[in-house]
Design a protein around this motif. Structure first.
Motif, PDB file in Angstrom:
ATOM      1  N   SER A   1      -5.689  13.808   0.188  1.00 40.24           N
ATOM      2  CA  SER A   1      -6.567  14.589  -0.566  1.00 40.24           C
ATOM      3  C   SER A   1      -6.585  13.856  -2.028  1.00 40.24           C
ATOM      4  CB  SER A   1      -5.558  16.194  -1.088  1.00 40.24           C
ATOM      5  OG  SER A   1      -5.675  16.490   0.321  1.00 40.24           O
ATOM      6  N   MET A   2      -7.042  12.638  -2.269  1.00 36.52           N
ATOM      7  CA  MET A   2      -7.143  11.867  -3.391  1.00 36.52           C
ATOM      8  C   MET A   2      -8.427  11.747  -3.706  1.00 36.52           C
ATOM      9  SD  MET A   2      -4.493   8.736  -2.227  1.00 36.52           S
ATOM     10  CE  MET A   2      -4.598   8.013  -3.778  1.00 36.52           C
ATOM     11  N   ASP A   3      -9.087  12.885  -4.346  1.00 34.43           N
ATOM     12  CA  ASP A   3     -10.441  12.990  -4.813  1.00 34.43           C
ATOM     13  C   ASP A   3     -10.782  12.044  -5.766  1.00 34.43           C
ATOM     14  OD1 ASP A   3     -10.595  15.081  -2.766  1.00 34.43           O
ATOM     15  OD2 ASP A   3     -10.243  16.923  -4.068  1.00 34.43           O
ATOM     16  N   HIS A   4     -11.844  11.534  -5.767  1.00 34.80           N
ATOM     17  CA  HIS A   4     -12.530  10.595  -6.696  1.00 34.80           C
ATOM     18  C   HIS A   4     -11.755   9.369  -6.988  1.00 34.80           C
ATOM     19  CE1 HIS A   4     -15.268  14.035  -7.576  1.00 34.80           C
ATOM     20  NE2 HIS A   4     -14.103  14.683  -7.723  1.00 34.80           N
ATOM     21  N   GLN A   5     -10.968   9.081  -6.106  1.00 38.86           N
ATOM     22  CA  GLN A   5      -9.968   7.706  -6.189  1.00 38.86           C
ATOM     23  C   GLN A   5     -10.435   6.695  -5.127  1.00 38.86           C
ATOM     24  OE1 GLN A   5      -6.039   8.959  -6.363  1.00 38.86           O
ATOM     25  NE2 GLN A   5      -6.114   9.890  -8.390  1.00 38.86           N
ATOM     26  N   GLN A   6     -11.388   6.915  -4.381  1.00 37.53           N
ATOM     27  CA  GLN A   6     -11.991   6.008  -3.309  1.00 37.53           C
ATOM     28  C   GLN A   6     -12.070   4.654  -3.812  1.00 37.53           C
ATOM     29  OE1 GLN A   6     -14.928   7.574  -0.907  1.00 37.53           O
ATOM     30  NE2 GLN A   6     -14.762   5.598   0.513  1.00 37.53           N
ATOM     31  N   VAL A   7     -12.673   4.428  -4.796  1.00 34.40           N
ATOM     32  CA  VAL A   7     -13.048   2.992  -5.558  1.00 34.40           C
ATOM     33  C   VAL A   7     -11.502   2.473  -5.628  1.00 34.40           C
ATOM     34  CG1 VAL A   7     -14.141   1.726  -6.989  1.00 34.40           C
ATOM     35  CG2 VAL A   7     -15.004   3.792  -6.395  1.00 34.40           C
TER      36      VAL A   7
ATOM     37  N   PHE B   1       0.868  -1.045  -0.165  1.00 37.22           N
ATOM     38  CA  PHE B   1      -0.140   0.158   0.098  1.00 37.22           C
ATOM     39  C   PHE B   1       0.782   1.198  -0.057  1.00 37.22           C
ATOM     40  CE2 PHE B   1      -3.628  -2.372   0.688  1.00 37.22           C
ATOM     41  CZ  PHE B   1      -4.930  -1.636   0.360  1.00 37.22           C
ATOM     42  N   TYR B   2       2.055   1.121   0.620  1.00 44.98           N
ATOM     43  CA  TYR B   2       2.914   2.212   0.564  1.00 44.98           C
ATOM     44  C   TYR B   2       3.440   2.685  -0.753  1.00 44.98           C
ATOM     45  CZ  TYR B   2       7.009   4.980   1.262  1.00 44.98           C
ATOM     46  OH  TYR B   2       7.979   5.964   1.310  1.00 44.98           O
TER      47      TYR B   2
ATOM     48  N   LEU C   1     -14.002  -0.007   2.860  1.00 48.97           N
ATOM     49  CA  LEU C   1     -14.785   1.426   3.250  1.00 48.97           C
ATOM     50  C   LEU C   1     -13.890   2.262   3.933  1.00 48.97           C
ATOM     51  CD1 LEU C   1     -16.893   3.109   1.729  1.00 48.97           C
ATOM     52  CD2 LEU C   1     -18.372   2.355   3.804  1.00 48.97           C
ATOM     53  N   SER C   2     -13.625   1.802   5.109  1.00 51.15           N
ATOM     54  CA  SER C   2     -12.985   2.755   6.157  1.00 51.15           C
ATOM     55  C   SER C   2     -11.529   3.223   5.841  1.00 51.15           C
ATOM     56  CB  SER C   2     -13.138   2.013   7.475  1.00 51.15           C
ATOM     57  OG  SER C   2     -14.496   1.890   7.971  1.00 51.15           O
ATOM     58  N   ALA C   3     -11.067   2.152   5.449  1.00 50.07           N
ATOM     59  CA  ALA C   3      -9.433   2.452   5.053  1.00 50.07           C
ATOM     60  C   ALA C   3      -9.551   3.142   3.734  1.00 50.07           C
ATOM     61  CB  ALA C   3      -8.798   1.218   4.785  1.00 50.07           C
ATOM     62  N   SER C   4     -10.240   2.976   2.904  1.00 46.45           N
ATOM     63  CA  SER C   4     -10.274   4.017   1.571  1.00 46.45           C
ATOM     64  C   SER C   4     -10.598   5.234   1.951  1.00 46.45           C
ATOM     65  CB  SER C   4     -11.073   3.357   0.448  1.00 46.45           C
ATOM     66  OG  SER C   4     -12.495   3.288   0.780  1.00 46.45           O
ATOM     67  N   LYS C   5     -11.587   5.749   2.758  1.00 48.42           N
ATOM     68  CA  LYS C   5     -11.980   6.772   3.161  1.00 48.42           C
ATOM     69  C   LYS C   5     -11.025   7.562   3.929  1.00 48.42           C
ATOM     70  CE  LYS C   5     -15.027  10.112   4.198  1.00 48.42           C
ATOM     71  NZ  LYS C   5     -15.328  10.959   3.061  1.00 48.42           N
ATOM     72  N   LEU C   6     -10.272   6.974   4.767  1.00 45.47           N
ATOM     73  CA  LEU C   6      -9.093   7.607   5.607  1.00 45.47           C
ATOM     74  C   LEU C   6      -8.123   7.873   4.599  1.00 45.47           C
ATOM     75  CD1 LEU C   6      -9.053   5.646   8.805  1.00 45.47           C
ATOM     76  CD2 LEU C   6     -10.215   7.792   8.345  1.00 45.47           C
ATOM     77  N   PHE C   7      -7.693   6.981   3.798  1.00 44.75           N
ATOM     78  CA  PHE C   7      -6.548   7.392   2.676  1.00 44.75           C
ATOM     79  C   PHE C   7      -6.982   8.601   1.889  1.00 44.75           C
ATOM     80  CE2 PHE C   7      -5.076   2.853   3.179  1.00 44.75           C
ATOM     81  CZ  PHE C   7      -3.786   3.257   3.937  1.00 44.75           C
TER      82      PHE C   7
ATOM     83  N   LEU D   1       2.465   6.141  -5.642  1.00 42.44           N
ATOM     84  CA  LEU D   1       2.310   6.569  -7.103  1.00 42.44           C
ATOM     85  C   LEU D   1       1.068   7.052  -7.334  1.00 42.44           C
ATOM     86  CD1 LEU D   1       3.415   2.744  -8.649  1.00 42.44           C
ATOM     87  CD2 LEU D   1       4.537   5.094  -8.368  1.00 42.44           C
ATOM     88  N   MET D   2      -0.007   6.930  -6.761  1.00 44.97           N
ATOM     89  CA  MET D   2      -1.321   7.547  -6.729  1.00 44.97           C
ATOM     90  C   MET D   2      -1.532   8.966  -6.214  1.00 44.97           C
ATOM     91  SD  MET D   2      -3.789   4.071  -6.458  1.00 44.97           S
ATOM     92  CE  MET D   2      -5.175   5.147  -6.782  1.00 44.97           C
ATOM     93  N   ALA D   3      -0.830   9.163  -5.064  1.00 43.98           N
ATOM     94  CA  ALA D   3      -1.140  10.481  -4.575  1.00 43.98           C
ATOM     95  C   ALA D   3      -0.496  11.601  -5.141  1.00 43.98           C
ATOM     96  CB  ALA D   3      -0.384  10.345  -2.948  1.00 43.98           C
ATOM     97  N   PRO D   4      -1.187  12.572  -5.081  1.00 41.14           N
ATOM     98  CA  PRO D   4      -0.836  13.969  -6.120  1.00 41.14           C
ATOM     99  C   PRO D   4       0.080  14.542  -5.337  1.00 41.14           C
ATOM    100  CG  PRO D   4      -2.984  14.473  -4.906  1.00 41.14           C
ATOM    101  CD  PRO D   4      -2.720  13.055  -4.751  1.00 41.14           C
ATOM    102  N   GLN D   5       0.355  14.433  -4.017  1.00 44.96           N
ATOM    103  CA  GLN D   5       1.529  15.139  -3.394  1.00 44.96           C
ATOM    104  C   GLN D   5       2.409  13.866  -2.533  1.00 44.96           C
ATOM    105  OE1 GLN D   5      -0.339  17.426  -0.163  1.00 44.96           O
ATOM    106  NE2 GLN D   5      -1.344  18.748  -1.726  1.00 44.96           N
TER     107      GLN D   5
END
Length: 256
Positions: free
Chosen positions: A231-237, A161-162, A220-226, A167-171
């Motif tokens: 600040s990964m908008d629209h990438q929760q799925v 996950f790290y 759902l909880s882990a994706s919401k917290l990440f 790779l996915m985080a904008p920052q």
């Protein structure tokens, strides 16, 4: 009777002889009349110092100590008090913040509840360690010794996950400690599932349904917290799918 009369006669005779027949030398006494008489000055020894009896009655005697012992004592006390007053609490020194632990736990129990971004980026390891030990303890009560599996799968999942979030985080502010903290807190529904398994077997249809609900809850909880933390908008799925795979492995360990 004659002897007793002579004894009483000697007692009634009041003439005494003080002549010293054995020592003929006269006694010579010296006179000190020519010596100067100086009255004793009791204040001479204690007047210029503060160590006499007057210091017991004078409260300001030690304040004027030429050696500065009182000043050193006061400075030591003031320094020690200020040093202990400025020290942080013991839990804060150990990196344990009960307020952050409570807020993260509430965020896991209620995935729809918002959480502070700064709190989610905190590298808190107290909660994940407690939840991992609780999961292993419940599985041990069920007759399964799976501590090595829990820590092995957990470490591999955190590393994966790290890399994924980097790779996915904008920052580029993703830290390994924060990833471990979020995944560890979101293990709470699996702890509940293992506790249910101690009381009732979950290998039937109802058990599989409950396990599916717990997997969905964890992902759902882990994706919401990440998403909130980085600040990964629209990438929760996209994040929820690998989370479901990771927590599905823990569910399989709990059921079988």
């Amino acid at each position: 009777m004659a002897a007793s009369n002579e004894f009483y006669a000697q007692r009634t005779d009041k003439s005494y002889n003080f002549d010293m027949t054995e020592f003929d030398q006269p006694l010579n006494f010296q006179s000190f009349d020519n010596q100067p008489t100086v009255p004793p000055n009791y204040d001479y020894n204690y007047g210029n110092t503060n160590t006499g009896l007057s210091s017991f009655y004078d409260p300001n005697a030690y304040n004027n100590n030429p050696y500065g012992q009182n000043d050193v004592y006061q400075a030591t006390n003031v320094g020690a008090g200020s040093e202990f007053d400025d020290e942080p609490p013991l839990l804060e020194e150990l990196g344990i913040n009960p307020s952050h632990i409570f807020q993260k736990t509430l965020a896991v129990l209620n995935p729809m509840r918002g959480a502070d971004q700064q709190i989610l980026q905190d590298t808190d390891m107290a909660g994940p360690l407690v939840f991992c030990l609780a999961l292993g303890s419940f599985l041990l009560l069920s007759g399964k010794v799976t501590f090595s599996y829990i820590y092995g799968i957990g470490v591999m999942g955190c590393i994966a996950f790290y890399c994924l979030l980097t790779l996915m985080a904008p920052q580029s502010n993703v830290t390994f400690g924060a990833v471990v903290s979020v995944l560890g807190y979101c293990l709470l529904p699996m702890v509940v599932l293992s506790g249910i398994n101690v009381l009732v077997t979950i290998q039937g249809t109802i058990g599989l349904i409950i396990a599916g609900i717990c997997i969905l809850w964890c992902s759902l909880s882990a994706s919401k917290l990440f998403v909130t933390a980085y600040s990964m908008d629209h990438q929760q799925v996209l994040i929820a799918y690998p989370c479901a795979l990771l927590y599905g492995v823990f569910a399989l360990i709990t059921i079988f």
